[in-house]
Design a protein around this motif. Structure first.
Motif, PDB file in Angstrom:
ATOM      1  N   UNK A  41       0.841  -1.189   0.000  1.00 27.29           N
ATOM      2  CA  UNK A  41       0.000   0.000   0.000  1.00 27.29           C
ATOM      3  C   UNK A  41       0.879   1.244   0.000  1.00 27.29           C
ATOM      4  N   UNK A  42       1.861   1.189   0.788  1.00 26.45           N
ATOM      5  CA  UNK A  42       2.736   2.342   0.833  1.00 26.45           C
ATOM      6  C   UNK A  42       3.393   2.561  -0.508  1.00 26.45           C
ATOM      7  N   UNK A  43       3.689   1.501  -1.084  1.00 21.22           N
ATOM      8  CA  UNK A  43       4.340   1.666  -2.356  1.00 21.22           C
ATOM      9  C   UNK A  43       3.424   2.329  -3.362  1.00 21.22           C
ATOM     10  N   UNK A  44       2.233   1.885  -3.361  1.00 24.81           N
ATOM     11  CA  UNK A  44       1.305   2.479  -4.314  1.00 24.81           C
ATOM     12  C   UNK A  44       1.152   3.947  -3.990  1.00 24.81           C
ATOM     13  N   UNK A  45       1.107   4.160  -2.750  1.00 30.83           N
ATOM     14  CA  UNK A  45       0.916   5.512  -2.299  1.00 30.83           C
ATOM     15  C   UNK A  45       2.076   6.396  -2.721  1.00 30.83           C
ATOM     16  N   UNK A  46       3.137   5.758  -2.827  1.00 26.59           N
ATOM     17  CA  UNK A  46       4.317   6.490  -3.164  1.00 26.59           C
ATOM     18  C   UNK A  46       4.412   6.861  -4.624  1.00 26.59           C
ATOM     19  N   UNK A  47       3.720   6.173  -5.391  1.00 21.56           N
ATOM     20  CA  UNK A  47       3.818   6.437  -6.812  1.00 21.56           C
ATOM     21  C   UNK A  47       2.671   7.219  -7.399  1.00 21.56           C
ATOM     22  N   UNK A  48       3.051   8.140  -8.139  1.00 26.61           N
ATOM     23  CA  UNK A  48       1.992   8.938  -8.711  1.00 26.61           C
ATOM     24  C   UNK A  48       1.176   8.202  -9.714  1.00 26.61           C
ATOM     25  N   UNK A  49       1.732   7.233 -10.233  1.00 24.08           N
ATOM     26  CA  UNK A  49       0.968   6.495 -11.225  1.00 24.08           C
ATOM     27  C   UNK A  49      -0.313   5.974 -10.644  1.00 24.08           C
ATOM     28  N   UNK A  50      -0.298   5.794  -9.411  1.00 19.72           N
ATOM     29  CA  UNK A  50      -1.476   5.195  -8.793  1.00 19.72           C
ATOM     30  C   UNK A  50      -2.323   6.178  -8.055  1.00 19.72           C
ATOM     31  N   UNK A  51      -2.036   7.359  -8.313  1.00 24.20           N
ATOM     32  CA  UNK A  51      -2.762   8.352  -7.591  1.00 24.20           C
ATOM     33  C   UNK A  51      -4.249   8.255  -7.761  1.00 24.20           C
ATOM     34  N   UNK A  52      -4.591   7.766  -8.849  1.00 28.07           N
ATOM     35  CA  UNK A  52      -6.043   7.677  -9.065  1.00 28.07           C
ATOM     36  C   UNK A  52      -6.635   6.431  -8.455  1.00 28.07           C
ATOM     37  N   UNK A  53      -5.810   5.672  -7.995  1.00 28.33           N
ATOM     38  CA  UNK A  53      -6.273   4.421  -7.427  1.00 28.33           C
ATOM     39  C   UNK A  53      -6.253   4.479  -5.908  1.00 28.33           C
ATOM     40  N   UNK A  54      -5.228   5.059  -5.459  1.00 31.52           N
ATOM     41  CA  UNK A  54      -5.083   5.173  -4.019  1.00 31.52           C
ATOM     42  C   UNK A  54      -4.228   6.404  -3.749  1.00 31.52           C
ATOM     43  N   UNK A  61      -2.980  13.152   8.498  1.00 36.73           N
ATOM     44  CA  UNK A  61      -1.721  12.517   8.573  1.00 36.73           C
ATOM     45  C   UNK A  61      -1.775  10.997   8.470  1.00 36.73           C
ATOM     46  N   UNK A  62      -1.163  10.520   7.460  1.00 32.82           N
ATOM     47  CA  UNK A  62      -1.153   9.070   7.311  1.00 32.82           C
ATOM     48  C   UNK A  62      -2.417   8.441   6.770  1.00 32.82           C
ATOM     49  N   UNK A  63      -3.328   9.257   6.478  1.00 27.73           N
ATOM     50  CA  UNK A  63      -4.596   8.701   6.023  1.00 27.73           C
ATOM     51  C   UNK A  63      -4.610   8.587   4.499  1.00 27.73           C
ATOM     52  N   UNK A  64      -5.138   7.552   4.047  1.00 37.85           N
ATOM     53  CA  UNK A  64      -5.196   7.391   2.600  1.00 37.85           C
ATOM     54  C   UNK A  64      -6.537   6.838   2.176  1.00 37.85           C
ATOM     55  N   UNK A  65      -6.817   7.082   0.968  1.00 45.79           N
ATOM     56  CA  UNK A  65      -8.104   6.665   0.430  1.00 45.79           C
ATOM     57  C   UNK A  65      -7.900   5.746  -0.756  1.00 45.79           C
ATOM     58  N   UNK A  66      -8.621   4.752  -0.723  1.00 45.36           N
ATOM     59  CA  UNK A  66      -8.545   3.823  -1.835  1.00 45.36           C
ATOM     60  C   UNK A  66      -9.623   4.280  -2.788  1.00 45.36           C
ATOM     61  N   UNK A  67      -9.203   4.882  -3.787  1.00 42.50           N
ATOM     62  CA  UNK A  67     -10.173   5.414  -4.717  1.00 42.50           C
ATOM     63  C   UNK A  67     -10.770   4.355  -5.611  1.00 42.50           C
ATOM     64  N   UNK A  68      -9.981   3.423  -5.898  1.00 42.81           N
ATOM     65  CA  UNK A  68     -10.497   2.364  -6.749  1.00 42.81           C
ATOM     66  C   UNK A  68     -10.174   1.018  -6.120  1.00 42.81           C
ATOM     67  N   UNK A  69     -11.001   0.611  -5.270  1.00 39.77           N
ATOM     68  CA  UNK A  69     -10.807  -0.627  -4.531  1.00 39.77           C
ATOM     69  C   UNK A  69     -10.547  -1.830  -5.400  1.00 39.77           C
ATOM     70  N   UNK A  70     -11.267  -1.881  -6.429  1.00 36.72           N
ATOM     71  CA  UNK A  70     -11.083  -3.048  -7.272  1.00 36.72           C
ATOM     72  C   UNK A  70      -9.707  -3.058  -7.906  1.00 36.72           C
ATOM     73  N   UNK A  71      -9.297  -1.892  -8.254  1.00 39.81           N
ATOM     74  CA  UNK A  71      -8.004  -1.827  -8.884  1.00 39.81           C
ATOM     75  C   UNK A  71      -6.902  -2.152  -7.895  1.00 39.81           C
ATOM     76  N   UNK A  72      -7.049  -1.634  -6.756  1.00 41.27           N
ATOM     77  CA  UNK A  72      -6.037  -1.895  -5.742  1.00 41.27           C
ATOM     78  C   UNK A  72      -5.981  -3.387  -5.473  1.00 41.27           C
ATOM     79  N   UNK A  73      -7.136  -3.931  -5.398  1.00 42.09           N
ATOM     80  CA  UNK A  73      -7.202  -5.362  -5.142  1.00 42.09           C
ATOM     81  C   UNK A  73      -6.565  -6.127  -6.296  1.00 42.09           C
TER      82      UNK A  73
END
Length: 514
Positions: A41-54, A61-73
DNA sequence: CGCGGAACAC
DNA sequence: GTGTTCCGCG
């Protein structure tokens, strides 16, 4: 089989892993090197490529949103070679983190979770490279104020995407959290008690040398059992101690604040604090070489002050932030062997509380082999990078290419990469104007507070509460914490932290308070 | 949606 | 130990 997932697998092959070492549980779990979900998760969070996903949720602080649950999954499933993965399952895994206190759910907000950084140890100090502050993707969780003052220029000069551009101001994004303990002298770390509240300032003290000991440890000097390594960063003790030898100020008051903590400050130190009973041996210290760490005392002060405010504002535990000042800082080598660089950027802290205890008749088999001696006297450094699991294969390829290069160019690149990894907690995209002055809590969820309270052991007010806690099952206890714990909140409101201009002092006081 | 127990895989 | 898969509950 893994056939279907040839994608990333373990690095062992030497050829091609694509995921940074740090993402594997090298230290935390000797046996498995599988990536952990939260790392992922952190990794995704770290990348802008996934910004639309998570993405990090601004404002918290430290809070994140999974914008596209299915994609993340899907991504997760891919990484784990579990095509059947779906959000439901993934979320179950996330839920398991609640008790481990790695994450908690942000109530009322769909698909929104929050990292409990207080429980994660990030050896890499904050300033570590924030290289991408300007453009930044979402590398870092929104950190409150504080950092605005400290900014360190990017470590590497060749950043692919980013650029240097500290103009932004914030930088020190990463937070290292620390402070907690978890060590129970080799005895029972599982004791529920220990788990619960940590404790004592001592921990940090001990931490101070953790770093140094690390080497020793690997050297095999320690015959310690492989208990879980939870260590935290060393933070300095109390502010009042600045002047002490451990203070960086003393160490390297370089004028130009240009450098960054070169990071590798700590690879994952994984030793149990206990181990080091404490004997600072500079020689052992990994970073006793040159100094890469330099900054102005003034800035530091500011920084600290800001932190204090942040703590207050966001109800964070004071320990949420690293106490660099204490950082023993033996400056580390700017260019250490690539191999010695750091490896983990984040470490989990305490053990899970009482996980469910299945009464299954355990076969009393001892884990005999554990053939995972980390052997390395040298910390496995992170190899970072990877675009790995991203989706497109193309990315993968590029990653590989990168790898290759790395191998050849080795040192330099590697260093860079390290930097990247540090990025994880670097500043996020845009700072929502954080008030540098505490006035009122902006947002609605002072969750951290709870934690805070629990972090401090000797807290009187909590006495009753504690008792209560003791009586209740750990589970409930936890639950209570994360959910709304009025009591805790109150406590914090009562002015647990009052640093009116006391800056670091306040912090210290608070800490001491505990 | 979110939670958490249970059984199971690795 | 960390997930995965199922599943019932609210």
């Amino acid at each position: 089989m893994k056939a279907g997932c040839s994608i990333v697998e373990k690095p062992e092959a030497g050829g091609g892993y694509q995921f940074p070492d740090w993402a594997y549980k090298t230290e935390s779990s000797p046996g498995s090197r599988q990536i952990q979900l939260w790392h992922f998760i952190l990794e995704l969070l770290q990348k802008e490529e996934f910004r639309h996903v998570i993405a990090w949720q601004q404002g918290e602080y430290g809070e994140f949103v999974i914008k596209d649950p299915d994609e993340v999954a899907r991504l997760w499933g891919r990484r784990k070679c579990k095509p059947q993965m779906n959000y439901d399952k993934l979320s179950r895994a996330l839920r398991y983190y609640y008790n481990k206190r790695i994450l908690h759910k942000t109530k009322g907000k769909r698909f929104t979770y929050k990292f409990n950084f207080n429980k994660l140890v990030m050896p890499n100090y904050p300033f570590i490279n924030i290289r991408s502050s300007g453009v930044v993707p979402q590398s870092a969780p929104p950190v409150p104020t504080a950092s605005s003052r400290f900014h360190f220029p990017p470590l590497d000069s060749h950043s692919p995407t980013s650029d240097v551009q500290p103009g932004r101001g914030f930088s020190a994004g990463s937070l290292t959290t620390s402070g907690h303990e978890s060590l129970s002298d080799g005895s029972d770390r599982k004791a529920e008690l220990s788990e619960l509240e940590d404790g004592s300032a001592t921990d940090w003290r001990r931490g101070v040398d953790l770093l140094s000991s690390r080497n020793a440890v690997s050297g095999g000097g320690i015959g310690h059992q492989k208990r879980k390594p939870d260590i935290m960063l060393p933070l300095f003790t109390r502010p009042g101690m600045y002047p002490d030898p451990h203070s960086p100020f003393a160490v390297s008051p370089l004028p130009g604040r240009g450098s960054v903590l070169n990071v590798p400050i700590s690879p994952a130190l994984s030793l149990t604090p206990t181990i080091f009973s404490y004997s600072p041996s500079p020689g052992l210290s990994p970073f006793t070489s040159s100094s890469c760490f330099s900054f102005n005392p003034e800035e530091m002060k500011h920084y600290l002050h800001s932190q204090a405010c942040s703590v207050f504002n966001y109800h964070l535990s004071p320990r949420t932030f690293p106490r660099y000042p204490g950082l023993m800082v033996p400056p580390l080598q700017c260019q250490m062997h690539p191999e010695e660089s750091t490896q983990f950027s984040i470490k989990l802290q305490p053990p899970p509380v009482g996980r469910k205890n299945r009464e299954r008749v355990e076969t009393s088999e001892e884990s005999a082999p554990v053939s995972a001696p980390t052997v390395a006297p040298i910390p496995p450094r992170i190899k970072v990078e990877p675009a790995s699991e991203k989706d497109p294969e193309s990315l993968r390829q590029s990653a590989q290419e990168k790898e290759e290069h790395t191998q050849e160019e080795g040192a330099v690149l590697r260093t860079t990469m390290e930097a990247e990894k540090g990025t994880i907690f670097a500043r996020p995209a845009a700072p929502p104007t954080w008030p540098s002055v505490p006035t009122s809590t902006p947002n609605e969820e002072p969750l951290e507070v709870t934690e805070d309270s629990e972090d401090r052991p000797g807290k009187e007010p909590s006495a009753p509460e504690k008792k209560e806690d003791a009586l209740m099952p750990p589970k409930l206890r936890l639950k209570r914490r994360w959910n709304d714990d009025p009591e805790a909140r109150e406590l914090s409101k009562n002015g647990k932290f009052l640093w009116n201009g006391s800056g670091p002092r306040g912090l210290a006081a608070a800490a001491a308070d505990a």
